[in-house]
Structures are given as structure tokens and as C-alpha cells.
Design a protein around this motif. Sequence first.
Motif, mmCIF file in Angstrom:
data_model
loop_
_atom_site.group_PDB
_atom_site.id
_atom_site.type_symbol
_atom_site.label_atom_id
_atom_site.label_comp_id
_atom_site.label_asym_id
_atom_site.label_seq_id
_atom_site.Cartn_x
_atom_site.Cartn_y
_atom_site.Cartn_z
ATOM 1 N N VAL A 235 0.849 -1.192 0.000
ATOM 2 C CA VAL A 235 0.000 0.000 0.000
ATOM 3 C C VAL A 235 0.884 1.241 0.000
ATOM 4 N N THR A 236 0.374 2.358 -0.535
ATOM 5 C CA THR A 236 1.173 3.577 -0.638
ATOM 6 C C THR A 236 1.598 4.077 0.739
ATOM 7 N N ASP A 237 2.840 4.472 0.828
ATOM 8 C CA ASP A 237 3.394 5.015 2.062
ATOM 9 C C ASP A 237 3.152 6.525 2.085
ATOM 10 N N ASP A 238 1.872 6.896 2.128
ATOM 11 C CA ASP A 238 1.462 8.292 2.249
ATOM 12 C C ASP A 238 0.130 8.325 2.990
ATOM 13 N N LEU A 239 -0.538 9.453 3.010
ATOM 14 C CA LEU A 239 -1.772 9.573 3.779
ATOM 15 C C LEU A 239 -2.950 8.823 3.175
#
Length: 274
Positions: A235-239
Motif C-alpha cells: 500500500v502507498t506510504d502516504d496519507l
Amino acid sequence: MMNNYLSRRLSVLLLAIIVSIGLKAQCNDYNFSFQGGEVVNYHAYYNWGFIWLNAGKVDFMVDDAKYNNKPAYHIKAHGATYNNYDFLFKVRDTFEVYTDTAYLEPFEYKRVTNEGSYHANYKYLFNRQNRTISADIQKEENPLESKIIPWKECSFDLLTMVYKARNIDYSRYQTNEKIPISMVVDGEVHDIYIRYLGKEQIKTRNGRKFNCLKFSPLLVEGTIFKSGEDMTVWVTDDLNRIPIIVEAKILIGSVKAVFVDADGLRNPITAEIK
């Protein structure tokens, strides 16, 4: 028989996305990762030997709504094979849930399954006062089964868990740490857990690169998967915490969901490497 087996692969892939990113969320965490109007799309691939076939799609959608005059999110997920693969295995699966907008506790959940000759319907009504779930389940030609399930704290349906998990502070966890989750699946509450595998860069089939968080579910016997670590998710490592790639081994071959695009995001995708 083989067509019936193949017909269930897309459903397994959709559930793989949901189960594999379903970390145990703190029940009182507020939503910061998504908003009404968000749409996220995936291609579904199937592997036979060395061949990967793009045979279907999975779409996730969020709408602002009302439930019993209360503000709510109406969240939907739909998985389908493409028309030109329907003669081999036709799949039309739909998941939907209404949740509150603060803590994402579910109000009502529905699942409609159409996989080849197999058909099933699920409906859960969540009672906050007595912490129970009223479940109506009908599989194929069997009579409707109605039952009451105890609703334990921090326990969610499959679809709500996806969005609840996107609001977790992953910096709280160490690499290889096991994180328990509790979900209502097929009319039963299952206590399972996943292993957090740290951070990794991932590249999609169209060449896009993302900084991601990586997980591997440790599933118990009695769920739709065998026990073990035969599933991986990034999963994306952002908000946003958007799933980018999900891979799962099944009895014959493998399945994979690959991120295509997204609209209506609450936050910029800062994890993408340009």
C-alpha cells in the motif's frame, strides 16, 4: 467443475485485497485518508504457468450519504470478469456498506455473489445498543439462514476494514510485528492477524513506481484461505494508504490485483516516484 473453480478466482482476489490490508485499527481513530467521491480501480490478473492474463477488474467507490438521517459513507466494491472471459468463468460480485463518518463503524453491510453457477447473498445489520449483528445469509438454493452474532469491539465487516485500516499510524509497528484483526466473514467472527514487512518500492505493470508499506497475512484455518503466508500486499506510504499490488497463491496458480488509477482522493499521492 473446473469452470466453477475458475469462476471463483476473481472473488478470491477481491477478498484478498480486503483481508490482506485489514490491520487492526484503533476504534477511535478519525478518518483522514479518504472522502466521499473517491474511486479506485484495479486490473485482476490470473496466472497459469508463466502466463498472466488480465481477465477482470475490481473497483472501489465511496459516496457521501445518509443512513437513518445520520451522515454516512456508502462504500461499494465491485469485481467482474471481462465479457470475453465470461464463457469460461463469469463473475459479478458486489460488496457495499454504510458506515458512520467519524469512526467508520458499520450500520449495514451487503454482499451479492454471482460466480458461475454459484450464488449467495449476505446482509448484516449492526446494533450499537446491544453490540450484536443480525445476519441474513442465503447460499445457492438453500433456505435463508438468520442468526444473531455477538459484535465484539473493533470488529468490522470485510469492506469497512479496508477503509478503517487506511487510517492507521503504521509508524507504531516494527518490521515482522504481528498485528491481530477481527472480521465478520461468512456469518462468523474470525480472529486473524498479519505480519508487517516494512517498506519497499514497487513497480506496476504500466511502469509506475511507488514507495509502499508491505504486509503478509497470517490466516487461520476456517477462512477462505489456508493458513500460512501465501498473500502479499503493498500500500502507498502516504496519507492515502492505497493498495497498489496484491498477490495471492491459490490451489492452482496465482492471482494479482494491480492499481490502475484513482479519482477524488482526499490527499495527494506523494508515494509515487516520478
